[in-house]
Design a protein around this motif. Structure first.
Motif, PDB file in Angstrom:
ATOM      1  N   PHE A   1       0.806  -1.216   0.000  1.00 12.69           N
ATOM      2  CA  PHE A   1       0.000   0.000   0.000  1.00 12.69           C
ATOM      3  C   PHE A   1       0.844   1.274   0.000  1.00 12.69           C
ATOM      4  O   PHE A   1       0.539   2.221  -0.714  1.00 12.69           O
ATOM      5  N   GLU A   2       1.920   1.299   0.797  1.00 10.99           N
ATOM      6  CA  GLU A   2       2.710   2.531   0.911  1.00 10.99           C
ATOM      7  C   GLU A   2       3.759   2.669  -0.185  1.00 10.99           C
ATOM      8  O   GLU A   2       3.916   3.738  -0.763  1.00 10.99           O
ATOM      9  N   THR A   3       4.496   1.619  -0.465  1.00 13.23           N
ATOM     10  CA  THR A   3       5.589   1.701  -1.435  1.00 13.23           C
ATOM     11  C   THR A   3       5.098   1.500  -2.867  1.00 13.23           C
ATOM     12  O   THR A   3       5.472   2.255  -3.766  1.00 13.23           O
ATOM     13  N   LEU A   4       4.267   0.489  -3.069  1.00 15.91           N
ATOM     14  CA  LEU A   4       3.808   0.177  -4.423  1.00 15.91           C
ATOM     15  C   LEU A   4       2.544   0.935  -4.810  1.00 15.91           C
ATOM     16  O   LEU A   4       2.176   0.955  -5.988  1.00 15.91           O
TER      17      LEU A   4
ATOM     18  N   SER B   1      -8.817  -2.943   1.129  1.00 13.23           N
ATOM     19  CA  SER B   1      -8.507  -1.766   0.316  1.00 13.23           C
ATOM     20  C   SER B   1      -7.459  -0.914   1.038  1.00 13.23           C
ATOM     21  O   SER B   1      -7.320  -0.980   2.269  1.00 13.23           O
ATOM     22  N   ARG B   2      -6.752  -0.120   0.285  1.00 10.93           N
ATOM     23  CA  ARG B   2      -5.778   0.796   0.887  1.00 10.93           C
ATOM     24  C   ARG B   2      -6.477   1.740   1.848  1.00 10.93           C
ATOM     25  O   ARG B   2      -5.987   2.018   2.938  1.00 10.93           O
ATOM     26  N   GLN B   3      -7.663   2.198   1.465  1.00 10.96           N
ATOM     27  CA  GLN B   3      -8.418   3.119   2.308  1.00 10.96           C
ATOM     28  C   GLN B   3      -8.766   2.470   3.652  1.00 10.96           C
ATOM     29  O   GLN B   3      -8.587   3.079   4.706  1.00 10.96           O
ATOM     30  N   ASP B   4      -9.252   1.236   3.622  1.00 14.64           N
ATOM     31  CA  ASP B   4      -9.582   0.542   4.873  1.00 14.64           C
ATOM     32  C   ASP B   4      -8.332   0.260   5.687  1.00 14.64           C
ATOM     33  O   ASP B   4      -8.340   0.372   6.927  1.00 14.64           O
TER      34      ASP B   4
ATOM     35  N   GLN C   1      -5.547   2.047   5.698  1.00 17.43           N
ATOM     36  CA  GLN C   1      -5.117   3.319   6.291  1.00 17.43           C
ATOM     37  C   GLN C   1      -5.992   3.693   7.479  1.00 17.43           C
ATOM     38  O   GLN C   1      -5.488   4.171   8.496  1.00 17.43           O
ATOM     39  N   ALA C   2      -7.294   3.485   7.383  1.00 16.45           N
ATOM     40  CA  ALA C   2      -8.207   3.803   8.482  1.00 16.45           C
ATOM     41  C   ALA C   2      -7.877   2.968   9.713  1.00 16.45           C
ATOM     42  O   ALA C   2      -7.898   3.464  10.837  1.00 16.45           O
ATOM     43  N   THR C   3      -7.566   1.690   9.493  1.00 18.69           N
ATOM     44  CA  THR C   3      -7.202   0.819  10.603  1.00 18.69           C
ATOM     45  C   THR C   3      -5.915   1.289  11.250  1.00 18.69           C
ATOM     46  O   THR C   3      -5.790   1.297  12.472  1.00 18.69           O
ATOM     47  N   LYS C   4      -4.945   1.699  10.444  1.00 12.01           N
ATOM     48  CA  LYS C   4      -3.668   2.194  10.982  1.00 12.01           C
ATOM     49  C   LYS C   4      -3.879   3.477  11.774  1.00 12.01           C
ATOM     50  O   LYS C   4      -3.279   3.666  12.838  1.00 12.01           O
ATOM     51  N   ARG C   5      -4.735   4.370  11.264  1.00 13.26           N
ATOM     52  CA  ARG C   5      -4.995   5.628  11.993  1.00 13.26           C
ATOM     53  C   ARG C   5      -5.684   5.335  13.318  1.00 13.26           C
ATOM     54  O   ARG C   5      -5.365   5.930  14.331  1.00 13.26           O
ATOM     55  N   ALA C   6      -6.624   4.408  13.315  1.00 17.09           N
ATOM     56  CA  ALA C   6      -7.362   4.072  14.535  1.00 17.09           C
ATOM     57  C   ALA C   6      -6.451   3.439  15.587  1.00 17.09           C
ATOM     58  O   ALA C   6      -6.699   3.566  16.783  1.00 17.09           O
ATOM     59  N   ALA C   7      -5.400   2.760  15.148  1.00 18.43           N
ATOM     60  CA  ALA C   7      -4.485   2.084  16.071  1.00 18.43           C
ATOM     61  C   ALA C   7      -3.529   3.050  16.772  1.00 18.43           C
ATOM     62  O   ALA C   7      -2.908   2.693  17.765  1.00 18.43           O
TER      63      ALA C   7
END
Length: 190
Positions: A121-124, A178-181, A183-189
């Motif tokens: 998600f981040e690099t590719l 999805s990348r969006q989901d 990212q949301a999980t990472k933000r919530a953590a």
């Protein structure tokens, strides 16, 4: 490919020293419980060579997982295109894994898969990563859920590569992230 590192693991391309382990995980009855085949040494070596060449070419694939503290190869985790499966879109990227049984239950698959999701998600810049498994493969689907993937029952399928002699292995469940989901999980953590 440049190896990916996690707290405990190194995700790298295959080396000749990994051949014994690669054969073992591709012929072990417990590891291959949800596959209709077992690989002998020659077919395991050929498959490992094909994976190594694809990783060299594409920079991704089902890469060796090495325990950093010991240098021991314990199996594979990685992301790869699904172009070898003509019933899925060619641009789809799948995440998958296979470890030797003595390394099950230690969180290695989840740790390595999280590193691959971050890379994807981040690099590719991938928009989505999917995974699928035989419907009653509870261990793999539990990992998918731990990774934040969601079941997509509308995409479940009978795998055309599974022979009719193994009807219990045909039905596969499909998971997406999805990348969006992600990212949301990472933000919530945080």
């Amino acid at each position: 490919m440049k190896p990916l590192r996690t707290e405990r693991l190194i995700l790298r391309n295959w080396e000749d020293r990994d051949r014994g382990l690669f054969h073992r995980i591709n012929s072990d009855e417990r590891v291959m419980e949800f596959f209709p085949f077992r690989r002998d040494r020659a077919t395991a070596d050929a498959k490992m060579d094909a994976l190594r060449a694809a990783i060299d070419r594409d920079g991704i694939g089902f890469t060796a997982v090495e325990v950093a503290a010991t240098g021991e190869c314990i199996g594979f985790v990685g992301i790869t295109g699904t172009d070898h499966l003509d019933f899925l879109p060619a641009s789809m990227i799948e995440i998958g894994w296979r470890l030797a049984p003595e390394f099950w239950g230690k969180g290695y698959v989840t740790e390595a898969a999280e590193a691959w999701l971050t890379h994807g998600f981040e690099t590719l810049g991938l928009d989505e990563i999917v995974s699928f498994a035989v419907a009653n493969n509870d261990h793999s689907t539990a990992v998918m859920r731990r990774l934040g993937m969601s079941a997509d029952p509308s995409a479940d399928f009978d795998h055309p590569g599974i022979p009719d002699s193994h009807p219990a292995l045909k039905r596969h469940v499909f998971y997406r992230l999805s990348r969006q989901d992600w990212q949301a999980t990472k933000r919530a953590a945080r």
